[in-house]
Design a protein around this motif. Sequence first.
Motif, PDB file in Angstrom:
ATOM      1  N   LEU A  80       0.843  -1.357  -0.015  1.00 21.72           N
ATOM      2  CA  LEU A  80       0.081  -0.125  -0.144  1.00 21.72           C
ATOM      3  C   LEU A  80       1.163   1.343  -0.130  1.00 21.72           C
ATOM      4  O   LEU A  80       0.760   2.319  -0.738  1.00 21.72           O
ATOM      5  N   THR A  81       1.984   1.332   0.866  1.00 19.47           N
ATOM      6  CA  THR A  81       2.847   2.433   0.843  1.00 19.47           C
ATOM      7  C   THR A  81       3.577   2.498  -0.403  1.00 19.47           C
ATOM      8  O   THR A  81       4.003   3.793  -0.858  1.00 19.47           O
ATOM      9  N   LEU A  82       3.652   1.491  -1.174  1.00 21.88           N
ATOM     10  CA  LEU A  82       4.429   1.408  -2.421  1.00 21.88           C
ATOM     11  C   LEU A  82       3.487   2.000  -3.835  1.00 21.88           C
ATOM     12  O   LEU A  82       3.883   2.091  -4.803  1.00 21.88           O
ATOM     13  N   HIS A  83       2.289   1.907  -3.367  1.00 20.35           N
ATOM     14  CA  HIS A  83       1.185   2.325  -4.250  1.00 20.35           C
ATOM     15  C   HIS A  83       0.949   1.213  -5.308  1.00 20.35           C
ATOM     16  O   HIS A  83       0.387   1.243  -6.648  1.00 20.35           O
ATOM     17  N   ASP A  84       1.336  -0.040  -4.823  1.00 17.43           N
ATOM     18  CA  ASP A  84       0.989  -1.093  -5.559  1.00 17.43           C
ATOM     19  C   ASP A  84      -0.068  -1.887  -5.281  1.00 17.43           C
ATOM     20  O   ASP A  84      -0.383  -2.816  -4.373  1.00 17.43           O
ATOM     21  N   PHE A  85      -1.419  -1.506  -5.598  1.00 19.92           N
ATOM     22  CA  PHE A  85      -2.521  -1.656  -5.052  1.00 19.92           C
ATOM     23  C   PHE A  85      -3.096  -3.050  -5.668  1.00 19.92           C
ATOM     24  O   PHE A  85      -3.825  -3.895  -4.515  1.00 19.92           O
ATOM     25  N   ASP A  86      -2.617  -3.802  -6.452  1.00 26.04           N
ATOM     26  CA  ASP A  86      -2.960  -5.148  -6.962  1.00 26.04           C
ATOM     27  C   ASP A  86      -2.082  -5.952  -5.981  1.00 26.04           C
ATOM     28  O   ASP A  86      -2.865  -6.934  -5.473  1.00 26.04           O
ATOM     29  N   GLN A  87      -0.969  -5.751  -5.750  1.00 25.45           N
ATOM     30  CA  GLN A  87      -0.376  -6.549  -4.414  1.00 25.45           C
ATOM     31  C   GLN A  87      -0.973  -6.551  -3.224  1.00 25.45           C
ATOM     32  O   GLN A  87      -0.759  -7.497  -2.569  1.00 25.45           O
ATOM     33  N   THR A  88      -1.252  -5.045  -2.991  1.00 26.79           N
ATOM     34  CA  THR A  88      -1.708  -4.682  -1.557  1.00 26.79           C
ATOM     35  C   THR A  88      -2.900  -5.790  -1.489  1.00 26.79           C
ATOM     36  O   THR A  88      -3.347  -6.557  -0.547  1.00 26.79           O
ATOM     37  N   LYS A  89      -3.531  -6.049  -2.662  1.00 22.98           N
ATOM     38  CA  LYS A  89      -5.103  -6.835  -2.560  1.00 22.98           C
ATOM     39  C   LYS A  89      -4.769  -8.313  -2.524  1.00 22.98           C
ATOM     40  O   LYS A  89      -5.299  -9.104  -1.699  1.00 22.98           O
TER      41      LYS A  89
END
Length: 190
Positions: A80-89
């Motif tokens: 999330l902090t890296l703005h990689d939202f697919d990986q966040t999910k």
Amino acid sequence: KFDKEANAESIKALEAAIEADNTNPMPYSWKACSMGQALALGFQERTDEFMGELLETLNKGIELNNNDWNANRLMGEVHLTLHDFDQTKTFASKAYNANPNNSAVLSIYADALMRTEEIEKSIKIIEKAIRLDPKPLGDTNSDRWLNRLFFANYLNKDYSRCKELIKDIQEIDRKTWLTYLDISKNSDSE
């Protein structure tokens, strides 16, 4: 305890647990959690060396148990902090599937859903979090949840729900306030 000394003591104890049994994934994920807390609370400077150690610790926990809910939750937070939202999910979903009633898991899962445009599902997760844990650890009220619920409803264009929710928030955060001003401005012009 949310102070520097307790945080350092926690990390030290978790390092001792890792040394005692380096095949147990839990101390790795909790050490990474404590390290993340140190960053968030300003006890630790965000250096490349520190971030490398945090990620190495977290990766070791996941390597030992790919389904460790806490390690996956934390890895979701990192992405999330890296703005990689697919990986966040991806990581938040694994954490949620392993531990669907933990408020920290619900928090990152709701954030992941919001950022991958699954707003209605995110709203349901935040509402579940409020039912299960109305006052998150360290908080004195439900404002953290209510501010997020407000924003999710804003994204869902449910402005009437937003106007209801704003009445329940004791301490309105900046994002909620600006969003509410936008709702009010657009309501006045209609």
